[in-house]
Scaffold this active site. Structure first.
Site, PDB file in Angstrom:
ATOM      1  N   HIS A   1      -1.903   4.172  -6.298  1.00 12.12           N
ATOM      2  CA  HIS A   1      -1.648   2.733  -6.382  1.00 12.12           C
ATOM      3  C   HIS A   1      -0.394   2.503  -7.210  1.00 12.12           C
ATOM      4  O   HIS A   1      -0.151   3.191  -8.201  1.00 12.12           O
ATOM      5  CB  HIS A   1      -2.835   2.027  -7.044  1.00 12.12           C
ATOM      6  CG  HIS A   1      -2.516   0.664  -7.579  1.00 12.12           C
ATOM      7  ND1 HIS A   1      -2.282   0.425  -8.925  1.00 12.12           N
ATOM      8  CD2 HIS A   1      -2.370  -0.540  -6.954  1.00 12.12           C
ATOM      9  CE1 HIS A   1      -2.025  -0.852  -9.105  1.00 12.12           C
ATOM     10  NE2 HIS A   1      -2.064  -1.466  -7.928  1.00 12.12           N
TER      11      HIS A   1
ATOM     12  N   HIS B   1       2.279  12.896 -14.575  1.00 13.94           N
ATOM     13  CA  HIS B   1       2.538  12.287 -15.880  1.00 13.94           C
ATOM     14  C   HIS B   1       3.905  12.670 -16.438  1.00 13.94           C
ATOM     15  O   HIS B   1       4.518  11.872 -17.165  1.00 13.94           O
ATOM     16  CB  HIS B   1       1.418  12.649 -16.855  1.00 13.94           C
ATOM     17  CG  HIS B   1       0.217  11.769 -16.717  1.00 13.94           C
ATOM     18  ND1 HIS B   1       0.116  10.560 -17.352  1.00 13.94           N
ATOM     19  CD2 HIS B   1      -0.918  11.916 -15.980  1.00 13.94           C
ATOM     20  CE1 HIS B   1      -1.046   9.993 -17.037  1.00 13.94           C
ATOM     21  NE2 HIS B   1      -1.688  10.797 -16.208  1.00 13.94           N
TER      22      HIS B   1
ATOM     23  N   ARG C   1      -2.817 -14.633   1.405  1.00 10.98           N
ATOM     24  CA  ARG C   1      -3.375 -14.067   2.636  1.00 10.98           C
ATOM     25  C   ARG C   1      -4.438 -13.022   2.281  1.00 10.98           C
ATOM     26  O   ARG C   1      -4.126 -11.969   1.728  1.00 10.98           O
ATOM     27  CB  ARG C   1      -2.268 -13.438   3.474  1.00 10.98           C
ATOM     28  CG  ARG C   1      -2.736 -12.891   4.815  1.00 10.98           C
ATOM     29  CD  ARG C   1      -1.558 -12.405   5.661  1.00 10.98           C
ATOM     30  NE  ARG C   1      -2.001 -11.931   6.965  1.00 10.98           N
ATOM     31  CZ  ARG C   1      -2.275 -10.653   7.235  1.00 10.98           C
ATOM     32  NH1 ARG C   1      -2.162  -9.730   6.288  1.00 10.98           N
ATOM     33  NH2 ARG C   1      -2.664 -10.293   8.447  1.00 10.98           N
TER      34      ARG C   1
END
EC number: 1.3.3.3
Length: 310
Positions: free
Chosen positions: A111, A150, A265
């Site tokens: 994400h 990371h 939406r």
């Protein structure tokens, strides 16, 4: 001041739409044949967006890369939760949101979100801020993947000071946490809200550096794991763990709440949800299994940058 405000909106929008294009091209290259399908949407007197969704791909079971530019006379509650003093302000907001749900259980879900808000009761003294970050949700853990993820994030942050990465890494660990499960969503990454501590140019440069680092952080992991052999057991565990993703997004995610409260939406807002998911009440992994290792070694706070390895 109106011109300066509009210049900021225009400048950020140009970058985010270009980033959307680059991300889609990169993922389509990994897919080979599957393509993102674009939907343009508008909200009367409220802006609109450009939704791109890829479904049933060879590598990506479902993935969305969305851009939106919206405005209104009053900030939704999700945007003022930490700062009630700006409730009731007119606003403009732009954002890019990405969620990729891979088909192979050995490829983590990812994400990313980059957003810009500008709000004020009048044009004379508008308040602006950036937010966003990126985070990784593996189903089967590999220390080298977590370390790489990371380290790329830290390298991007270090250009703005050595204190930035640990600060935003800790914020990510705090935010992507399922309180009702007492467990993190994944292995984290970076998360920040209300970024306006520098002048606009420097804050925007940080967003661009971070956005440009995303593919460097994620693509090598996808490329290394997308052909990893798996069977029904791994697939079932992936679907089970996706349930945690659904729970977080519907119970805690402020971006989801903002979009729904604003009246955006719905299909674009909920593109973050996986296409298939299962829940198994009272299920626990077999001790010593790969599935158990996810909980013991990966769904814990760790300093991944310092994990040993080449």
């Amino acid at each position: 001041m109106r011109k300066d405000r509009q210049n900021k909106i225009t400048e950020v929008g140009i970058y985010l739409k270009d980033l959307q294009n680059r991300l889609c091209r990169a993922f389509e290259k990994e897919e080979g044949e599957s393509r993102f399908q674009e939907t343009l949407w508008e909200k009367p007197n409220g802006g609109g967006g450009r939704t791109r969704l890829l479904t049933e791909g060879h590598v990506i079971e479902q993935g969305g890369v969305n851009f939106s530019c919206v405005y209104g006379n009053q900030l939704p509650p999700a945007a003022t939760q930490k700062h009630p003093e700006i409730s009731g302000f007119a606003f403009q907001a732009e954002g890019l949101s990405l969620v990729i749900h891979p088909r192979n259980p050995y490829v983590p879900t990812v994400h990313a979100n980059f957003r810009f808000f500008i709000a004020g009761k009048d044009e004379a003294d508008p308040r602006w801020w950036f937010g966003g970050g990126y985070d990784l949700t593996p189903y089967y853990g590999f220390e080298e993947d977590c370390r790489h993820w990371h380290r790329v994030a830290k390298k991007a942050c270090d250009r703005f000071g050595e204190a930035i990465y640990p600060r935003f890494k800790a914020a990510c660990d705090d935010y992507f946490y399922l309180k009702h499960r007492n467990e993190p969503r994944g292995i984290g990454g970076l998360f920040f809200d209300d970024l306006n501590e520098w002048e606009f140019k420097r804050c925007f440069e940080f967003i661009k550096i971070l956005g440009d680092s995303f593919l460097e952080a994620y693509l090598p992991i996808m490329q290394n794991r997308k052909n990893h052999p798996y069977g029904e057991r791994q697939r079932e565990f992936q679907l089970y763990r996706r349930g945690r993703y659904v729970e977080f997004n519907l119970l805690y995610d402020r971006g989801t709440r903002f979009g729904l409260e604003f009246g955006g939406r719905t299909e674009s807002i909920l593109m973050s949800l996986p296409p298939r998911v299962v829940w198994r009440p009272n299920w626990e992994p077999e001790p010593g299994s790969e599935e158990a290792r996810l909980y013991e070694d990966y769904l814990v706070r760790r300093n991944w940058v310092s994990v040993s390895g080449a």
